[in-house]
Write an enzyme that holds these catalytic residues in place. Structure first.
Site, PDB file in Angstrom:
ATOM      1  N   ARG A  58      42.118  50.895  46.973  1.00 21.78           N
ATOM      2  CA  ARG A  58      42.232  49.937  48.080  1.00 21.78           C
ATOM      3  C   ARG A  58      43.623  49.943  48.687  1.00 21.78           C
ATOM      4  NH1 ARG A  58      40.563  44.836  45.136  1.00 21.78           N
ATOM      5  NH2 ARG A  58      40.302  46.147  43.304  1.00 21.78           N
ATOM      6  N   GLU A  95      44.058  43.319  35.173  1.00 20.52           N
ATOM      7  CA  GLU A  95      43.494  42.009  34.843  1.00 20.52           C
ATOM      8  C   GLU A  95      42.216  42.223  34.023  1.00 20.52           C
ATOM      9  OE1 GLU A  95      42.188  39.667  38.189  1.00 20.52           O
ATOM     10  OE2 GLU A  95      42.155  37.827  37.019  1.00 20.52           O
TER      11      GLU A  95
HETATM   12  O1  LIG Z   1      48.445  43.695  39.385  1.00 15.63           O
HETATM   13  P1  LIG Z   1      47.395  44.379  38.564  1.00 15.63           P
HETATM   14  O2  LIG Z   1      46.867  43.535  37.449  1.00 15.63           O
HETATM   15  O3  LIG Z   1      47.840  45.713  38.059  1.00 15.63           O
HETATM   16  O4  LIG Z   1      46.117  44.597  39.482  1.00 15.63           O
HETATM   17  C1  LIG Z   1      46.164  45.001  40.816  1.00 15.63           C
HETATM   18  C2  LIG Z   1      45.430  46.286  41.032  1.00 15.63           C
HETATM   19  O5  LIG Z   1      44.036  46.119  40.700  1.00 15.63           O
HETATM   20  C3  LIG Z   1      43.239  46.588  41.786  1.00 15.63           C
HETATM   21  O6  LIG Z   1      42.970  47.944  41.688  1.00 15.63           O
HETATM   22  P2  LIG Z   1      41.768  48.584  40.850  1.00 15.63           P
HETATM   23  O7  LIG Z   1      42.344  49.262  39.649  1.00 15.63           O
HETATM   24  O8  LIG Z   1      40.699  47.564  40.623  1.00 15.63           O
HETATM   25  O9  LIG Z   1      41.288  49.783  41.744  1.00 15.63           O
HETATM   26  P3  LIG Z   1      40.670  49.997  43.207  1.00 15.63           P
HETATM   27  O10 LIG Z   1      41.761  49.735  44.214  1.00 15.63           O
HETATM   28  O11 LIG Z   1      40.290  51.430  43.164  1.00 15.63           O
HETATM   29  O12 LIG Z   1      39.492  49.075  43.396  1.00 15.63           O
HETATM   30  C4  LIG Z   1      44.109  46.352  43.007  1.00 15.63           C
HETATM   31  O13 LIG Z   1      43.725  47.175  44.087  1.00 15.63           O
HETATM   32  C5  LIG Z   1      45.490  46.683  42.501  1.00 15.63           C
HETATM   33  O14 LIG Z   1      45.796  48.074  42.600  1.00 15.63           O
HETATM   34  N1  LIG Z   2      40.814  39.226  40.971  1.00 14.84           N
HETATM   35  C1  LIG Z   2      40.929  40.390  41.615  1.00 14.84           C
HETATM   36  N2  LIG Z   2      40.311  40.557  42.820  1.00 14.84           N
HETATM   37  C2  LIG Z   2      40.432  41.741  43.467  1.00 14.84           C
HETATM   38  N3  LIG Z   2      41.118  42.788  43.009  1.00 14.84           N
HETATM   39  C3  LIG Z   2      41.742  42.643  41.827  1.00 14.84           C
HETATM   40  N4  LIG Z   2      42.532  43.504  41.127  1.00 14.84           N
HETATM   41  C4  LIG Z   2      42.918  42.868  39.998  1.00 14.84           C
HETATM   42  N5  LIG Z   2      42.424  41.629  39.946  1.00 14.84           N
HETATM   43  C5  LIG Z   2      41.684  41.457  41.083  1.00 14.84           C
END
Ligand SMILES: O=P(O)(O)OC[C@H]1O[C@H](OP(=O)(O)OP(=O)(O)O)[C@H](O)[C@@H]1O
Ligand SMILES: Nc1ncnc2[nH]cnc12
Length: 171
Positions: A58, A95
């Site tokens: 994302r 998370e």
């Molecule tokens: O601050 P943090 O606890 O590290 O979490 C934040 C990260 O989690 C999500 O990515 P995700 O790994 O879900 O991947 P995506 O973007 O491919 O959906 C979001 O896009 C951030 O990169």
């Molecule tokens: N609560 C949340 N919603 C969307 N993206 C996330 N990445 C980590 N935690 C998230």
């Protein structure tokens, strides 16, 4: 404009107890999306980056238009096994799980200023890992920027650079 009106809150995704902040609805709304990208650009420009680093997946949606708008280079920080050639990697906690991100060797020249861009700051593990990678390959990290911050997870405390977020949530 209140961009929170365009961010969808999805309970129990991707697992029970997690409230997921979905930017799909923001991307669908051109006015709100333009406003978001402009606000991010205004926050990043003073740091005069040579490169923006987008975090898969994302984060790419936000960082690629921003790099074009700011006229700076763009590099990808990807999940493991996606980048060709020699890479440097770092494991980090999410998370809701853990993951590994990688950068290509040679993506950053020594001393270049690299601003990190992602959609959301939760625990801060991803941005902390990203900063570590950039520094490992010789770059500086003057700042980071995200659209959303989950303030109750205190992700900022893991980070040692200024970070701008546009929409904060306390649960
Ligand atoms: O601050 P943090 O606890 O590290 O979490 C934040 C990260 O989690 C999500 O990515 P995700 O790994 O879900 O991947 P995506 O973007 O491919 O959906 C979001 O896009 C951030 O990169
Ligand atoms: N609560 C949340 N919603 C969307 N993206 C996330 N990445 C980590 N935690 C998230």
């Amino acid at each position: 404009m209140d961009i929170k009106q365009h961010i969808r809150e999805v309970p129990d995704f991707p697992k029970p107890g997690i409230l997921f902040y979905d930017i799909s609805t923001l991307l669908m709304h051109p006015g709100a999306w333009q406003h978001t990208v402009r606000q991010m650009a205004d926050a990043i420009a003073p740091h005069k980056p040579d490169l923006l680093a987008g975090i898969e997946s994302r984060g790419f949606l936000v960082s690629a238009p921003l790099a074009l708008m700011l006229g700076c280079g763009f590099i990808m920080l990807r999940k493991k096994g996606k980048l060709p050639g020699a890479t440097v990697r770092h494991e980090y906690d999410l998370e809701y799980g853990s993951d590994i991100i990688e950068i290509q060797e040679g993506a950053v020249q020594p001393g270049q200023k690299v601003v990190l861009v992602d959609d959301l700051l939760a625990t801060g593990g991803t941005l902390a890992a990203a900063a570590e990678l950039i520094r490992k390959v010789g770059g500086q990290v003057p700042a980071a920027a995200c659209i959303i911050e989950l303030t109750f997870l205190n992700g900022r405390d893991k980070l040692d650079m200024p970070i701008t977020t546009l929409a904060q949530y306390d649960q």
